[in-house]
Design a protein around this motif. Structure first.
Motif, PDB file in Angstrom:
ATOM      1  N   ARG A 106       0.843  -1.187   0.000  1.00  0.00           N
ATOM      2  CA  ARG A 106       0.000   0.000   0.000  1.00  0.00           C
ATOM      3  C   ARG A 106       0.879   1.237   0.000  1.00  0.00           C
ATOM      4  NH1 ARG A 106      -4.859  -1.554   4.214  1.00  0.00           N
ATOM      5  NH2 ARG A 106      -5.305  -3.596   3.348  1.00  0.00           N
ATOM      6  N   ARG A 107       0.248   2.424   0.143  1.00  0.00           N
ATOM      7  CA  ARG A 107       1.024   3.637   0.244  1.00  0.00           C
ATOM      8  C   ARG A 107       1.952   3.549   1.442  1.00  0.00           C
ATOM      9  NH1 ARG A 107      -2.424   8.771   0.517  1.00  0.00           N
ATOM     10  NH2 ARG A 107      -3.637   7.467   1.924  1.00  0.00           N
ATOM     11  N   LEU A 108       2.807   4.570   1.620  1.00  0.00           N
ATOM     12  CA  LEU A 108       3.733   4.552   2.743  1.00  0.00           C
ATOM     13  C   LEU A 108       3.022   4.159   4.018  1.00  0.00           C
ATOM     14  CD1 LEU A 108       6.578   5.131   3.685  1.00  0.00           C
ATOM     15  CD2 LEU A 108       5.870   7.495   4.123  1.00  0.00           C
ATOM     16  N   SER A 109       3.451   3.068   4.577  1.00  0.00           N
ATOM     17  CA  SER A 109       2.748   2.500   5.717  1.00  0.00           C
ATOM     18  C   SER A 109       3.014   3.291   6.979  1.00  0.00           C
ATOM     19  CB  SER A 109       3.204   1.064   5.944  1.00  0.00           C
ATOM     20  OG  SER A 109       2.968   0.283   4.812  1.00  0.00           O
ATOM     21  N   LEU A 121       7.423  -4.807  10.234  1.00  0.00           N
ATOM     22  CA  LEU A 121       8.828  -4.657   9.929  1.00  0.00           C
ATOM     23  C   LEU A 121       9.721  -5.204  11.023  1.00  0.00           C
ATOM     24  CD1 LEU A 121       8.759  -1.143   8.312  1.00  0.00           C
ATOM     25  CD2 LEU A 121       8.945  -3.363   7.211  1.00  0.00           C
ATOM     26  N   LEU A 122       9.134  -5.773  12.039  1.00  0.00           N
ATOM     27  CA  LEU A 122       9.936  -6.374  13.099  1.00  0.00           C
ATOM     28  C   LEU A 122      10.350  -7.783  12.753  1.00  0.00           C
ATOM     29  CD1 LEU A 122       8.259  -5.207  16.380  1.00  0.00           C
ATOM     30  CD2 LEU A 122      10.262  -4.344  15.236  1.00  0.00           C
ATOM     31  N   GLY A 123      10.056  -8.216  11.538  1.00  0.00           N
ATOM     32  CA  GLY A 123      10.367  -9.582  11.174  1.00  0.00           C
ATOM     33  C   GLY A 123       9.202 -10.485  11.473  1.00  0.00           C
ATOM     34  N   LEU A 124       8.186  -9.971  12.153  1.00  0.00           N
ATOM     35  CA  LEU A 124       7.003 -10.769  12.420  1.00  0.00           C
ATOM     36  C   LEU A 124       6.130 -10.786  11.175  1.00  0.00           C
ATOM     37  CD1 LEU A 124       6.230  -9.323  15.945  1.00  0.00           C
ATOM     38  CD2 LEU A 124       7.506 -11.357  15.360  1.00  0.00           C
ATOM     39  N   LEU A 125       6.195  -9.722  10.402  1.00  0.00           N
ATOM     40  CA  LEU A 125       5.433  -9.622   9.154  1.00  0.00           C
ATOM     41  C   LEU A 125       4.010 -10.100   9.355  1.00  0.00           C
ATOM     42  CD1 LEU A 125       8.157 -10.926   6.733  1.00  0.00           C
ATOM     43  CD2 LEU A 125       7.617  -8.582   7.305  1.00  0.00           C
ATOM     44  N   ALA A 126       3.377  -9.588  10.397  1.00  0.00           N
ATOM     45  CA  ALA A 126       2.106 -10.184  10.754  1.00  0.00           C
ATOM     46  C   ALA A 126       0.953  -9.252  10.938  1.00  0.00           C
ATOM     47  CB  ALA A 126       2.271 -10.983  12.030  1.00  0.00           C
ATOM     48  N   LEU A 127       1.042  -7.978  10.899  1.00  0.00           N
ATOM     49  CA  LEU A 127      -0.188  -7.207  11.139  1.00  0.00           C
ATOM     50  C   LEU A 127      -0.434  -6.203  10.059  1.00  0.00           C
ATOM     51  CD1 LEU A 127      -2.579  -5.935  12.668  1.00  0.00           C
ATOM     52  CD2 LEU A 127      -0.947  -4.531  13.782  1.00  0.00           C
ATOM     53  N   SER A 128      -1.594  -6.262   9.499  1.00  0.00           N
ATOM     54  CA  SER A 128      -2.070  -5.114   8.752  1.00  0.00           C
ATOM     55  C   SER A 128      -3.312  -4.576   9.415  1.00  0.00           C
ATOM     56  CB  SER A 128      -2.365  -5.489   7.302  1.00  0.00           C
ATOM     57  OG  SER A 128      -3.298  -6.532   7.268  1.00  0.00           O
ATOM     58  N   GLY A 129      -3.891  -5.344  10.343  1.00  0.00           N
ATOM     59  CA  GLY A 129      -5.157  -4.959  10.952  1.00  0.00           C
ATOM     60  C   GLY A 129      -5.147  -3.606  11.606  1.00  0.00           C
ATOM     61  N   LEU A 161      15.847  12.351  18.458  1.00  0.00           N
ATOM     62  CA  LEU A 161      16.880  11.313  18.371  1.00  0.00           C
ATOM     63  C   LEU A 161      16.666  10.441  17.133  1.00  0.00           C
ATOM     64  CD1 LEU A 161      17.077  10.194  22.117  1.00  0.00           C
ATOM     65  CD2 LEU A 161      18.773  11.533  20.854  1.00  0.00           C
ATOM     66  N   VAL A 162      15.399  10.118  16.865  1.00  0.00           N
ATOM     67  CA  VAL A 162      15.081   9.313  15.685  1.00  0.00           C
ATOM     68  C   VAL A 162      15.419  10.091  14.419  1.00  0.00           C
ATOM     69  CG1 VAL A 162      13.229   8.173  14.421  1.00  0.00           C
ATOM     70  CG2 VAL A 162      13.312   8.008  16.903  1.00  0.00           C
ATOM     71  N   ASP A 163      15.092  11.396  14.389  1.00  0.00           N
ATOM     72  CA  ASP A 163      15.426  12.229  13.231  1.00  0.00           C
ATOM     73  C   ASP A 163      16.916  12.174  12.927  1.00  0.00           C
ATOM     74  OD1 ASP A 163      12.792  13.083  13.069  1.00  0.00           O
ATOM     75  OD2 ASP A 163      13.142  14.955  14.159  1.00  0.00           O
ATOM     76  N   GLN A 164      17.715  12.136  13.969  1.00  0.00           N
ATOM     77  CA  GLN A 164      19.172  12.176  13.818  1.00  0.00           C
ATOM     78  C   GLN A 164      19.789  10.799  13.605  1.00  0.00           C
ATOM     79  OE1 GLN A 164      20.271  14.140  17.466  1.00  0.00           O
ATOM     80  NE2 GLN A 164      19.577  16.159  16.774  1.00  0.00           N
ATOM     81  N   GLY A 165      18.935   9.776  13.535  1.00  0.00           N
ATOM     82  CA  GLY A 165      19.452   8.425  13.311  1.00  0.00           C
ATOM     83  C   GLY A 165      20.189   7.867  14.507  1.00  0.00           C
ATOM     84  N   ARG A 166      19.903   8.379  15.693  1.00  0.00           N
ATOM     85  CA  ARG A 166      20.584   7.905  16.913  1.00  0.00           C
ATOM     86  C   ARG A 166      19.746   6.785  17.523  1.00  0.00           C
ATOM     87  NH1 ARG A 166      21.504  13.847  19.395  1.00  0.00           N
ATOM     88  NH2 ARG A 166      22.360  12.729  21.207  1.00  0.00           N
ATOM     89  N   GLN A 192      15.645   2.089  10.149  1.00  0.00           N
ATOM     90  CA  GLN A 192      16.317   2.238   8.860  1.00  0.00           C
ATOM     91  C   GLN A 192      15.347   2.041   7.705  1.00  0.00           C
ATOM     92  OE1 GLN A 192      19.365   3.077   7.983  1.00  0.00           O
ATOM     93  NE2 GLN A 192      20.559   2.988   9.872  1.00  0.00           N
ATOM     94  N   LYS A 193      14.470   1.063   7.840  1.00  0.00           N
ATOM     95  CA  LYS A 193      13.558   0.727   6.753  1.00  0.00           C
ATOM     96  C   LYS A 193      12.408   1.716   6.614  1.00  0.00           C
ATOM     97  CE  LYS A 193      14.392  -4.265   7.019  1.00  0.00           C
ATOM     98  NZ  LYS A 193      13.815  -5.580   7.386  1.00  0.00           N
ATOM     99  N   VAL A 194      11.953   2.274   7.748  1.00  0.00           N
ATOM    100  CA  VAL A 194      10.741   3.079   7.709  1.00  0.00           C
ATOM    101  C   VAL A 194      11.004   4.569   7.870  1.00  0.00           C
ATOM    102  CG1 VAL A 194       8.472   3.426   8.753  1.00  0.00           C
ATOM    103  CG2 VAL A 194       9.443   1.137   8.608  1.00  0.00           C
ATOM    104  N   ARG A 195      11.846   4.931   8.801  1.00  0.00           N
ATOM    105  CA  ARG A 195      12.065   6.355   9.074  1.00  0.00           C
ATOM    106  C   ARG A 195      12.990   7.009   8.073  1.00  0.00           C
ATOM    107  NH1 ARG A 195      12.908  10.646   8.810  1.00  0.00           N
ATOM    108  NH2 ARG A 195      13.088  12.319  10.358  1.00  0.00           N
TER     109      ARG A 195
END
Length: 255
Positions: A106-109, A121-129, A161-166, A192-195
């Motif tokens: 879908r669009r940017l999740s 994206l945690l490797g569980l690949l289990a929820l879209s609900g 902190l997330v913005d700065q990749g820390r 890394q994958k989402v932000r």
């Protein structure tokens, strides 16, 4: 009168109400809109229902309730106001988040990870609900003010902190419940994958703060309207709980 479902699982009426919507093809977000509740509250209900029914999928829990109630969803006034959703999601990690991440096709999740939120994206690949296609955010009130500036400040520090990749430092700002579900490596991989694809945060404006009376001691949910280099309008939602005298992050979404 006790129903067969009551005898089997001791579900509350609110839990059954939520499952009846799930069985009709709704996901956690559309269910939350229909019931005028937060996605976090819906996910708490689904988590409790799955626990009581000893199943891993909310849709399986909804199906079992449907069968126990006689092959038809129990009539509820909210049904008459709901339209049918488009094709329902295929798998779940409803414990996702205040919002899990939606399907990549879908669009940017939305981006979510937390104590009550698993993420695709945690490797569980289990929820879209819990995370369907993100809708355009609504403008906040003109003079939005924080009811507790300390909570908002903690949320904003975490996002910076997330913005700065820390990733390591932002991980240390999370609560125990968050870290029980997610390792530092998982958090870094998800970020890394989402932000990172969103690009630099160009502006971030406080939108709202809400207290959710969920167990064990309630959560504070803070929302910001944010403009990224690669996404003009987004809503960031940070859920926090009090731990050892400090506000700790237990969930974050970007929609």
């Amino acid at each position: 009168m006790m129903t067969r479902a009551d005898d089997l699982w001791s579900l509350t009426e609110k839990e059954k109400q939520t499952l009846r919507l799930i069985v009709r093809g709704h996901d956690a977000k559309s269910t939350a809109r229909a019931l005028n509740l937060s996605v976090h509250t819906i996910n708490e209900r689904l988590r409790e229902a799955r626990r009581k029914m000893a199943v891993s999928s909310s849709r399986e829990a909804a199906r079992l309730l449907l069968e126990a109630e006689g092959e038809r969803p129990h009539q509820n006034p909210v049904y008459s106001t709901l339209g049918e959703d488009a094709a329902p999601p295929t798998e779940e990690t409803e414990a996702a988040s205040p919002g899990g991440a939606g399907p990549a096709r879908r669009r940017l999740s939305p981006f979510i990870i937390g104590a009550t939120v698993m993420t695709i994206l945690l490797g569980l690949l289990a929820l879209s609900g819990a995370l369907p296609v993100a809708t355009a955010p609504q403008a906040p009130p003109a003079a939005a003010q924080a009811s507790d500036p300390a909570v908002v400040a903690a949320a904003e520090r975490f996002l910076t902190l997330v913005d700065q990749g820390r990733w390591d430092e932002s991980y240390r700002a999370t609560g125990t419940a968050f870290r029980k579900l997610n390792t530092a490596r998982v958090w870094a991989d998800v970020s890394q994958k989402v932000r990172v694809p969103l690009g630099a945060a160009l502006s971030r404006t406080f939108a709202s703060q809400e207290e959710l009376p969920a167990p064990p001691a309630g959560y504070e949910v803070v929302k910001f309207r944010t403009r990224f280099a690669n996404k003009a309008e987004a809503v960031e939602t940070v859920s926090l709980e009090r731990e050892d005298g400090e506000w700790r992050v237990v969930g974050v979404t970007i929609a």
